[in-house]
Structures are given as C-alpha cells and as structure tokens.
Scaffold this motif. Sequence first.
Motif, short mmCIF file in Angstrom:
data_model
loop_
_atom_site.label_atom_id
_atom_site.label_comp_id
_atom_site.label_asym_id
_atom_site.label_seq_id
_atom_site.Cartn_x
_atom_site.Cartn_y
_atom_site.Cartn_z
N MET A 69 -1.91 -4.58 -8.60
CA MET A 69 -1.82 -3.48 -9.54
C MET A 69 -2.15 -4.01 -10.93
O MET A 69 -1.92 -5.19 -11.21
CB MET A 69 -0.40 -2.90 -9.52
CG MET A 69 -0.17 -1.76 -10.49
SD MET A 69 1.48 -1.04 -10.35
CE MET A 69 2.50 -2.39 -10.94
N ASN B 22 -5.12 -1.40 -3.44
CA ASN B 22 -4.23 -1.61 -2.30
C ASN B 22 -4.70 -2.70 -1.34
O ASN B 22 -3.89 -3.52 -0.91
CB ASN B 22 -4.01 -0.30 -1.55
CG ASN B 22 -3.11 0.66 -2.30
OD1 ASN B 22 -2.34 0.24 -3.17
ND2 ASN B 22 -3.24 1.94 -2.00
N ASN C 299 -3.54 -5.82 -2.60
CA ASN C 299 -2.10 -5.86 -2.95
C ASN C 299 -1.90 -6.16 -4.43
O ASN C 299 -1.05 -6.97 -4.81
CB ASN C 299 -1.37 -6.92 -2.11
CG ASN C 299 -1.29 -6.55 -0.66
OD1 ASN C 299 -1.21 -5.36 -0.31
ND2 ASN C 299 -1.34 -7.53 0.21
N ARG D 244 8.69 -1.80 -7.45
CA ARG D 244 8.63 -0.51 -6.79
C ARG D 244 9.39 0.53 -7.60
O ARG D 244 10.35 0.21 -8.29
CB ARG D 244 9.24 -0.60 -5.40
CG ARG D 244 8.50 -1.51 -4.44
CD ARG D 244 9.19 -1.52 -3.10
NE ARG D 244 9.22 -0.19 -2.48
CZ ARG D 244 9.90 0.11 -1.38
NH1 ARG D 244 10.63 -0.83 -0.78
NH2 ARG D 244 9.87 1.32 -0.88
N ARG E 298 -4.46 0.51 -9.30
CA ARG E 298 -4.06 -0.35 -8.20
C ARG E 298 -5.22 -0.57 -7.24
O ARG E 298 -6.12 0.28 -7.13
CB ARG E 298 -2.86 0.25 -7.46
CG ARG E 298 -3.13 1.59 -6.80
CD ARG E 298 -1.82 2.25 -6.35
NE ARG E 298 -1.13 1.45 -5.35
CZ ARG E 298 0.15 1.63 -5.01
NH1 ARG E 298 0.87 2.56 -5.62
NH2 ARG E 298 0.69 0.89 -4.08
N SER F 294 0.80 -1.22 0.00
CA SER F 294 0.00 0.00 0.00
C SER F 294 0.84 1.27 0.00
O SER F 294 0.43 2.28 -0.55
CB SER F 294 -0.92 0.02 1.21
OG SER F 294 -1.79 -1.08 1.20
N TRP F 295 2.01 1.24 0.62
CA TRP F 295 2.82 2.42 0.72
C TRP F 295 3.89 2.51 -0.36
O TRP F 295 4.77 3.36 -0.31
CB TRP F 295 3.51 2.49 2.09
CG TRP F 295 2.58 2.82 3.19
CD1 TRP F 295 1.21 2.81 3.17
CD2 TRP F 295 2.94 3.19 4.52
NE1 TRP F 295 0.70 3.15 4.39
CE2 TRP F 295 1.73 3.40 5.24
CE3 TRP F 295 4.16 3.37 5.18
CZ2 TRP F 295 1.73 3.77 6.57
CZ3 TRP F 295 4.15 3.76 6.51
CH2 TRP F 295 2.94 3.95 7.19
N TYR F 296 3.83 1.63 -1.34
CA TYR F 296 4.84 1.62 -2.38
C TYR F 296 4.35 2.38 -3.61
O TYR F 296 3.23 2.19 -4.07
CB TYR F 296 5.13 0.19 -2.85
CG TYR F 296 5.75 -0.72 -1.82
CD1 TYR F 296 5.77 -2.09 -2.02
CD2 TYR F 296 6.36 -0.24 -0.67
CE1 TYR F 296 6.34 -2.96 -1.11
CE2 TYR F 296 6.93 -1.09 0.26
CZ TYR F 296 6.92 -2.44 0.04
OH TYR F 296 7.48 -3.30 0.93
N ASN F 297 5.21 3.22 -4.16
CA ASN F 297 4.99 3.68 -5.51
C ASN F 297 5.36 2.52 -6.43
O ASN F 297 6.38 1.87 -6.23
CB ASN F 297 5.88 4.89 -5.82
CG ASN F 297 5.58 6.05 -4.90
OD1 ASN F 297 4.44 6.44 -4.73
ND2 ASN F 297 6.62 6.60 -4.27
N SER G 248 1.56 6.49 -8.03
CA SER G 248 1.89 6.87 -6.66
C SER G 248 0.99 6.14 -5.67
O SER G 248 -0.18 5.91 -5.92
CB SER G 248 1.71 8.38 -6.49
OG SER G 248 1.68 8.73 -5.12
N TRP G 249 1.56 5.78 -4.50
CA TRP G 249 0.73 5.11 -3.50
C TRP G 249 -0.17 6.10 -2.80
O TRP G 249 -1.26 5.76 -2.36
CB TRP G 249 1.61 4.41 -2.47
CG TRP G 249 2.24 5.33 -1.45
CD1 TRP G 249 3.47 5.91 -1.54
CD2 TRP G 249 1.69 5.78 -0.21
NE1 TRP G 249 3.72 6.69 -0.43
CE2 TRP G 249 2.65 6.62 0.40
CE3 TRP G 249 0.50 5.54 0.46
CZ2 TRP G 249 2.42 7.23 1.63
CZ3 TRP G 249 0.28 6.15 1.69
CH2 TRP G 249 1.24 6.98 2.26
#
Length: 121
Positions: A79, A74, A77, A98, A72, A30-33, A52-53
Amino acid sequence: QVQFVESGGGWAQPGGSLNLTCKSTGHPFSWYNMGWFRQTPGKDRDLVAAISWASGATRYVDSVKGRFTISRDNPQNTMYLQMDRLQTSDAGVYYCNRVTSELDRALPEPWGQGTQVNVSS
C-alpha cells in the motif's frame, strides 16, 4: 500473523512530496481494508487515509484531502501514501494497519515500527 513494514519517510520542505510504502508479511492483505495513521509526540495515532479492499473506496481526514493519495497493489501486498504539498503539520510517525469496514478506525492488529516524516524548511 500479519505484520506490516512501513518505509519511505524522511525529510521534506513545506510544499514538497514524499511517498510512503507499507508492505505486509506473513499473510496476504488483499482482503483487508487498510489505513495510514499518523502519531505525534504525546498523542494517539490518528487515521489520515484509508482504502477498501473490495471497492477501492478511499477516505481521508479533512486536513489531507486533495494533497494525499492512498493506493494499493494487492498482488504485491503493498500500500502507498503519496504525500504532496506537505505542510509542517503533516510531520509525525506514520503507520499502516488494518481498519474497519467503515474505514474509520484501526482493528486490533500489531503495529509496525512506523516511518518518520519530517517537514521543515
């Protein structure tokens, strides 16, 4: 350690569509670009689309603008890369990974197996 699994590749005719899927395992992304990359024989992996996340902002290489859509999910998980109006030049092995906060290049994470996209009449 996060791992990525790509799927959804295959054969398509010029003008056709494919939808690629990237799932992460081992760590929530979730926090990954994130980005999609394409590699053709003898060449490096090139970034074709990124997202972008935080803001959901997207970035595309000029050759796919207006034809490809990155998205995506999230909680899942996952994309996606919706590829429409495919051209023969879109063929290659597609990978996800990433990317930096500038959405311009990959971070040093392990690569998955990729998924092969073939475009031919």
